[in-house]
Design an enzyme around this catalytic site. Structure first.
Site, PDB file in Angstrom:
ATOM      1  CG  ASP A  17      -2.102   0.921   1.058  1.00  0.00           C
ATOM      2  OD1 ASP A  17      -2.406   1.311  -0.094  1.00  0.00           O
ATOM      3  OD2 ASP A  17      -2.716   1.291   2.077  1.00  0.00           O
ATOM      4  NE  ARG A  21      -1.513   6.568   1.143  1.00  0.00           N
ATOM      5  CZ  ARG A  21      -1.468   5.698   2.135  1.00  0.00           C
ATOM      6  NH1 ARG A  21      -1.244   6.115   3.359  1.00  0.00           N
ATOM      7  NH2 ARG A  21      -1.649   4.411   1.895  1.00  0.00           N
ATOM      8  CG  ASN A  65      -7.752  -2.192  -5.260  1.00  0.00           C
ATOM      9  OD1 ASN A  65      -6.806  -2.964  -5.140  1.00  0.00           O
ATOM     10  ND2 ASN A  65      -8.026  -1.268  -4.330  1.00  0.00           N
ATOM     11  CD1 TRP A  66     -13.000  -5.376  -8.952  1.00  0.00           C
ATOM     12  CD2 TRP A  66     -12.639  -4.561 -10.991  1.00  0.00           C
ATOM     13  NE1 TRP A  66     -12.389  -6.361  -9.689  1.00  0.00           N
ATOM     14  CE2 TRP A  66     -12.168  -5.888 -10.949  1.00  0.00           C
ATOM     15  CE3 TRP A  66     -12.513  -3.841 -12.189  1.00  0.00           C
ATOM     16  CZ2 TRP A  66     -11.580  -6.518 -12.050  1.00  0.00           C
ATOM     17  CZ3 TRP A  66     -11.927  -4.474 -13.285  1.00  0.00           C
ATOM     18  CH2 TRP A  66     -11.473  -5.795 -13.211  1.00  0.00           C
TER      19      TRP A  66
HETATM   20  C1  IPE Z   1      -5.083  -2.860  -0.257  1.00  0.00           C
HETATM   21  O1  IPE Z   1      -4.854  -1.513  -0.451  1.00  0.00           O
HETATM   22  C2  IPE Z   1      -5.136  -3.564  -1.575  1.00  0.00           C
HETATM   23  C3  IPE Z   1      -3.860  -3.739  -2.259  1.00  0.00           C
HETATM   24  C4  IPE Z   1      -2.694  -3.455  -1.757  1.00  0.00           C
HETATM   25  C5  IPE Z   1      -3.931  -4.319  -3.578  1.00  0.00           C
HETATM   26  P1  IPE Z   1      -6.073  -0.471  -0.562  1.00  0.00           P
HETATM   27  O2  IPE Z   1      -5.459   0.865  -0.726  1.00  0.00           O
HETATM   28  O3  IPE Z   1      -7.027  -0.904  -1.607  1.00  0.00           O
HETATM   29  O4  IPE Z   1      -6.786  -0.630   0.857  1.00  0.00           O
HETATM   30  P2  IPE Z   1      -7.722   0.360   1.672  1.00  0.00           P
HETATM   31  O5  IPE Z   1      -8.777   0.851   0.726  1.00  0.00           O
HETATM   32  O6  IPE Z   1      -6.863   1.484   2.156  1.00  0.00           O
HETATM   33  O7  IPE Z   1      -8.249  -0.443   2.793  1.00  0.00           O
HETATM   34  C1  IPE Z   2      -1.569   0.144  -3.387  1.00  0.00           C
HETATM   35  O1  IPE Z   2      -1.335   1.508  -3.455  1.00  0.00           O
HETATM   36  C2  IPE Z   2      -1.730  -0.483  -4.753  1.00  0.00           C
HETATM   37  C3  IPE Z   2      -3.116  -0.868  -5.068  1.00  0.00           C
HETATM   38  C4  IPE Z   2      -4.119  -0.869  -4.239  1.00  0.00           C
HETATM   39  C5  IPE Z   2      -3.361  -1.321  -6.432  1.00  0.00           C
HETATM   40  P1  IPE Z   2      -2.535   2.535  -3.445  1.00  0.00           P
HETATM   41  O2  IPE Z   2      -2.915   2.849  -4.854  1.00  0.00           O
HETATM   42  O3  IPE Z   2      -3.647   2.067  -2.596  1.00  0.00           O
HETATM   43  O4  IPE Z   2      -1.838   3.798  -2.791  1.00  0.00           O
HETATM   44  P2  IPE Z   2      -2.485   4.806  -1.753  1.00  0.00           P
HETATM   45  O5  IPE Z   2      -2.976   4.015  -0.591  1.00  0.00           O
HETATM   46  O6  IPE Z   2      -3.604   5.497  -2.467  1.00  0.00           O
HETATM   47  O7  IPE Z   2      -1.374   5.717  -1.395  1.00  0.00           O
HETATM   48 MG    MG Z   3      -4.129   2.328  -0.632  1.00  0.00          MG
END
Ligand code: IPE
Ligand code: IPE
Ligand code: MG
Length: 237
Positions: A17, A21, A65-66
């Site tokens: 994650d 950011r 994530n969709w």
């Molecule tokens: C978790 O990250 C999913 C992946 C790393 C693929 P998210 O960014 O989707 O999780 P939330 O929404 O902060 O819980």
């Molecule tokens: C994790 O990074 C990757 C996926 C969920 C695909 P994020 O895209 O969730 O990054 P933040 O949490 O918005 O920084």
């Molecule tokens: Mg995230």
């Protein structure tokens, strides 16, 4: 820093994650963060091999994530596509066996095909298993397992029946779950399998995760007393 081999985790699950950011704080587009995230994946595989970690599971795209903008979703799939296209040779040379978990029937057909290809090409490799969680959600996985059991006509379901019908049926449970990016939650990752996993959270954004962060997580893991419900070890007071 020394690491006693028998106290290292065999299987590490990584909730990668913080890509978005990492990018926005640098004035860059989120997708650049996802691209850098792939570099962190490659780096982590190499470091894990140095420590003789046998299995790494990377959470790449969740069933939730969709909800993101279509352009980001398409971009993420393109990055996974590029990764599978450009790294087959290296992965083979490095003895990496790729497997996957998640509902791949819902991702672009060509990407599904690419993943199947790379899984097939690397199936005999035996240095390290890299499990890519794509369109993965633990609740979705449990529904998948229970549907399988229903189709098999099972009425009395044992824990082992569930284990054998999860996407991870061929993998041991994760010993350690690392989540980067500062959030302290599982976000629907391996809920069943991580019943006794040690959890490690770090504020570091995934694209910045490097060897020193990885070693810190391993060090922390080695301090944990894994009891699995048993007695406390006798400690000096
Ligand atoms: C978790 O990250 C999913 C992946 C790393 C693929 P998210 O960014 O989707 O999780 P939330 O929404 O902060 O819980
Ligand atoms: C994790 O990074 C990757 C996926 C969920 C695909 P994020 O895209 O969730 O990054 P933040 O949490 O918005 O920084
Ligand atoms: Mg995230």
């Amino acid at each position: 820093m020394s690491f006693k081999k028998n106290t290292l985790p065999q299987h590490i699950g990584i909730i990668m994650d913080g890509n978005g950011r990492w990018a926005t704080r640098r004035g860059l587009q989120r997708l650049i963060g996802h691209k850098e995230g792939v570099e962190a994946i490659k780096r982590t595989i190499n470091i894990a091999k140095e420590f003789d970690i046998k299995i790494l599971t990377f959470f790449a795209f969740s069933t939730e994530n969709w909800k993101r903008d279509k352009s980001e979703i398409d971009g993420i799939f393109q990055i996974i596509r590029d990764y599978t296209n450009q790294n087959v040779e290296d992965l083979c040379k490095e003895g990496v066996k790729i497997v996957s978990m998640g509902d791949l029937s819902k991702i672009p057909t060509d990407l599904n095909k690419k993943l199947q290809e790379i899984i097939k090409k690397t199936q005999k490799n035996n240095q390290i298993v890299v499990n890519l969680a794509v369109n993965y959600g633990a609740r979705d996985e449990l529904a998948f397992a229970f549907n399988n059991l229903a189709k098999q006509g099972k009425t009395e379901i044992k824990v082992e029946d569930i284990t054998k019908n999860l996407y991870t049926k061929n993998l041991p449970d994760p010993d350690l779950i690392i989540r980067t990016g500062g959030e302290q939650r599982l976000s629907n990752f391996m809920l069943f399998q991580s019943a006794y996993a040690e959890l490690y959270f770090t504020k570091v954004f995934w694209p910045s995760f490097d060897k020193k962060h990885f070693k810190k997580a391993l060090k922390e893991y080695q301090k944990r007393d894994r009891r699995f419900g048993g007695n406390h070890k006798k400690t000096k007071v």
